[in-house]
Design a protein around this motif. Structure first.
Motif, PDB file in Angstrom:
ATOM      1  N   VAL A 100       0.839  -1.202   0.000  1.00  8.76           N
ATOM      2  CA  VAL A 100       0.000   0.000   0.000  1.00  8.76           C
ATOM      3  C   VAL A 100       0.876   1.254   0.000  1.00  8.76           C
ATOM      4  CG1 VAL A 100      -1.687   1.356   1.311  1.00  8.76           C
ATOM      5  CG2 VAL A 100      -1.985  -1.121   1.083  1.00  8.76           C
ATOM      6  N   LEU A 101       1.896   1.266   0.832  1.00  5.86           N
ATOM      7  CA  LEU A 101       2.790   2.426   0.871  1.00  5.86           C
ATOM      8  C   LEU A 101       3.496   2.627  -0.470  1.00  5.86           C
ATOM      9  CD1 LEU A 101       4.356   2.024   4.429  1.00  5.86           C
ATOM     10  CD2 LEU A 101       2.559   3.622   3.724  1.00  5.86           C
ATOM     11  N   ALA A 102       3.920   1.532  -1.093  1.00  7.32           N
ATOM     12  CA  ALA A 102       4.574   1.635  -2.402  1.00  7.32           C
ATOM     13  C   ALA A 102       3.604   2.175  -3.449  1.00  7.32           C
ATOM     14  CB  ALA A 102       5.122   0.274  -2.824  1.00  7.32           C
ATOM     15  N   GLU A 103       2.350   1.774  -3.356  1.00  6.27           N
ATOM     16  CA  GLU A 103       1.331   2.282  -4.280  1.00  6.27           C
ATOM     17  C   GLU A 103       1.171   3.788  -4.119  1.00  6.27           C
ATOM     18  OE1 GLU A 103      -1.792   2.211  -7.164  1.00  6.27           O
ATOM     19  OE2 GLU A 103      -0.153   0.835  -6.698  1.00  6.27           O
ATOM     20  N   TYR A 104       1.126   4.260  -2.885  1.00  2.60           N
ATOM     21  CA  TYR A 104       1.035   5.708  -2.646  1.00  2.60           C
ATOM     22  C   TYR A 104       2.242   6.430  -3.231  1.00  2.60           C
ATOM     23  CZ  TYR A 104      -2.693   4.830   0.820  1.00  2.60           C
ATOM     24  OH  TYR A 104      -3.852   4.464   1.445  1.00  2.60           O
ATOM     25  N   GLN A 169      -0.025   8.409   5.535  1.00  5.81           N
ATOM     26  CA  GLN A 169       1.270   8.515   4.851  1.00  5.81           C
ATOM     27  C   GLN A 169       1.133   8.878   3.380  1.00  5.81           C
ATOM     28  OE1 GLN A 169       4.149   8.180   6.764  1.00  5.81           O
ATOM     29  NE2 GLN A 169       2.530   8.170   8.311  1.00  5.81           N
ATOM     30  N   ARG A 170      -0.108   8.931   2.868  1.00  6.93           N
ATOM     31  CA  ARG A 170      -0.304   9.108   1.425  1.00  6.93           C
ATOM     32  C   ARG A 170       0.308  10.414   0.909  1.00  6.93           C
ATOM     33  NH1 ARG A 170      -4.338   7.534  -2.507  1.00  6.93           N
ATOM     34  NH2 ARG A 170      -5.635   6.569  -0.904  1.00  6.93           N
ATOM     35  N   ASP A 171      -0.036  11.538   1.526  1.00 10.29           N
ATOM     36  CA  ASP A 171       0.430  12.825   1.003  1.00 10.29           C
ATOM     37  C   ASP A 171       1.946  12.930   1.010  1.00 10.29           C
ATOM     38  OD1 ASP A 171      -2.130  13.642   0.470  1.00 10.29           O
ATOM     39  OD2 ASP A 171      -2.328  14.887   2.263  1.00 10.29           O
ATOM     40  N   ALA A 172       2.571  12.515   2.123  1.00 10.14           N
ATOM     41  CA  ALA A 172       4.031  12.618   2.213  1.00 10.14           C
ATOM     42  C   ALA A 172       4.709  11.779   1.137  1.00 10.14           C
ATOM     43  CB  ALA A 172       4.498  12.184   3.600  1.00 10.14           C
ATOM     44  N   GLY A 177       8.231  11.666  -0.385  1.00 13.58           N
ATOM     45  CA  GLY A 177       8.812  11.132   0.839  1.00 13.58           C
ATOM     46  C   GLY A 177       9.416   9.757   0.625  1.00 13.58           C
ATOM     47  N   ARG A 178      10.337   9.393   1.491  1.00 15.41           N
ATOM     48  CA  ARG A 178      11.032   8.113   1.350  1.00 15.41           C
ATOM     49  C   ARG A 178      10.139   6.960   1.801  1.00 15.41           C
ATOM     50  NH1 ARG A 178      16.596   7.663   1.000  1.00 15.41           N
ATOM     51  NH2 ARG A 178      16.459   5.847   2.359  1.00 15.41           N
ATOM     52  N   LEU A 179      10.036   5.961   0.959  1.00 13.44           N
ATOM     53  CA  LEU A 179       9.195   4.807   1.244  1.00 13.44           C
ATOM     54  C   LEU A 179       9.697   4.043   2.463  1.00 13.44           C
ATOM     55  CD1 LEU A 179       6.858   2.981   0.389  1.00 13.44           C
ATOM     56  CD2 LEU A 179       8.408   1.874  -1.229  1.00 13.44           C
ATOM     57  N   ASP A 180      11.018   3.862   2.562  1.00 12.32           N
ATOM     58  CA  ASP A 180      11.549   3.105   3.695  1.00 12.32           C
ATOM     59  C   ASP A 180      11.318   3.831   5.020  1.00 12.32           C
ATOM     60  OD1 ASP A 180      13.338   5.084   2.949  1.00 12.32           O
ATOM     61  OD2 ASP A 180      15.129   3.870   3.254  1.00 12.32           O
ATOM     62  N   ASP A 181      11.382   5.180   4.999  1.00 10.65           N
ATOM     63  CA  ASP A 181      11.104   5.941   6.217  1.00 10.65           C
ATOM     64  C   ASP A 181       9.655   5.761   6.658  1.00 10.65           C
ATOM     65  OD1 ASP A 181      13.682   6.862   6.282  1.00 10.65           O
ATOM     66  OD2 ASP A 181      13.218   8.841   5.453  1.00 10.65           O
ATOM     67  N   ALA A 182       8.746   5.806   5.694  1.00 11.78           N
ATOM     68  CA  ALA A 182       7.330   5.645   6.013  1.00 11.78           C
ATOM     69  C   ALA A 182       7.063   4.262   6.592  1.00 11.78           C
ATOM     70  CB  ALA A 182       6.475   5.879   4.770  1.00 11.78           C
ATOM     71  N   ALA A 183       7.645   3.243   5.981  1.00  8.36           N
ATOM     72  CA  ALA A 183       7.447   1.877   6.465  1.00  8.36           C
ATOM     73  C   ALA A 183       8.033   1.691   7.859  1.00  8.36           C
ATOM     74  CB  ALA A 183       8.064   0.880   5.489  1.00  8.36           C
ATOM     75  N   GLU A 184       9.200   2.295   8.091  1.00  9.80           N
ATOM     76  CA  GLU A 184       9.859   2.170   9.399  1.00  9.80           C
ATOM     77  C   GLU A 184       9.033   2.841  10.497  1.00  9.80           C
ATOM     78  OE1 GLU A 184      14.105   3.475  11.428  1.00  9.80           O
ATOM     79  OE2 GLU A 184      14.002   3.167   9.254  1.00  9.80           O
ATOM     80  N   ARG A 185       8.378   3.954  10.159  1.00  7.84           N
ATOM     81  CA  ARG A 185       7.526   4.636  11.138  1.00  7.84           C
ATOM     82  C   ARG A 185       6.222   3.880  11.369  1.00  7.84           C
ATOM     83  NH1 ARG A 185       8.759   9.166   8.075  1.00  7.84           N
ATOM     84  NH2 ARG A 185       6.703   9.080   7.110  1.00  7.84           N
ATOM     85  N   LEU A 186       5.664   3.351  10.302  1.00  8.44           N
ATOM     86  CA  LEU A 186       4.294   2.838  10.367  1.00  8.44           C
ATOM     87  C   LEU A 186       4.191   1.417  10.901  1.00  8.44           C
ATOM     88  CD1 LEU A 186       1.484   3.888   9.730  1.00  8.44           C
ATOM     89  CD2 LEU A 186       1.636   2.756   7.523  1.00  8.44           C
ATOM     90  N   TRP A 187       5.103   0.535  10.516  1.00  8.17           N
ATOM     91  CA  TRP A 187       4.938  -0.869  10.871  1.00  8.17           C
ATOM     92  C   TRP A 187       4.907  -1.107  12.383  1.00  8.17           C
ATOM     93  CZ3 TRP A 187       2.557  -4.904   9.839  1.00  8.17           C
ATOM     94  CH2 TRP A 187       2.926  -6.162  10.355  1.00  8.17           C
ATOM     95  N   PRO A 188       5.770  -0.465  13.196  1.00  8.44           N
ATOM     96  CA  PRO A 188       5.645  -0.650  14.647  1.00  8.44           C
ATOM     97  C   PRO A 188       4.286  -0.201  15.186  1.00  8.44           C
ATOM     98  CG  PRO A 188       7.768   0.300  14.107  1.00  8.44           C
ATOM     99  CD  PRO A 188       6.958   0.344  12.854  1.00  8.44           C
TER     100      PRO A 188
END
Length: 198
Positions: A100-104, A169-172, A177-188
């Protein structure tokens, strides 16, 4: 009998023309944005007359709804392929969050700031496209709860919160915005929402 320019049946021909129109819609939307988009521009991009466009879509909102439906269908097909080999519901959900994050992050063109200008019926039709994704998240959470690797007895509410967290996380991501940063913030955060059992 209409002349078939593609496909051997009328239904195949119509499906092909509609797909071409939606491709043209996507291109024009990315180029000029929602406010400037017209069906005339879509017709020019597709190489057809405006009459052809109106044979398939009543207005640009109906075209947007059809396009988002097609995008969601394609995304769900991708999810089915990617999640199939995953072992266990926690891993399946982690992969789904990444998809989903990659799609955004990959969405083209300007952000669609149009929800406020759609009619109630069009808003409802647009939101209907999210239901299959919500169903997929709910199914994963229910499975995880049932097998004892997640502690989320209200899976419907948990699924809504997970989707809202993803949406945040969609707008960023859309703005680079960096995909890995978003995933690192969101998954926990997602793990806490669903109560992953260690």
């Amino acid at each position: 009998m209409p002349r078939l320019t593609s496909g051997s049946t009328i239904s195949e021909h119509r499906a092909h023309v509609e797909s071409n129109l939606l491709d043209a819609f996507e291109t024009v939307l990315a180029d000029v944005g929602w406010d400037a988009l017209t069906l005339r521009d879509v017709a020019v991009q597709a190489g057809v007359s405006r009459t052809v466009v109106y044979n398939y879509f009543r207005d640009r909102a109906s075209m947007l709804i059809a396009w988002t439906g097609r995008e969601m269908d394609q995304f769900l097909d991708l999810c089915e392929r990617e999640l199939a080999p995953a072992k266990g519901p926690v891993r399946r959900l982690e992969l789904l969050v990444s998809l989903v994050l990659a799609e955004y992050a990959c969405q083209r063109g300007p952000a669609l700031e149009i929800h406020g200008v759609l009619s109630p019926a069009d808003k409802a039709a647009l939101m209907d496209h999210v239901e299959p994704l919500r169903d997929l998240v709910t199914h994963i959470l229910r499975t995880g709860h049932d097998v004892g690797v997640m502690d989320c007895p209200d899976v419907d509410m948990a699924a809504q919160v997970v989707l809202a967290a993803l949406e945040s996380q969609r707008d960023a991501l859309h703005q680079g915005g960096r995909l890995d940063d978003a995933a690192e913030r969101l998954w926990p955060l997602v793990q806490r929402i669903i109560g992953v059992m260690s």
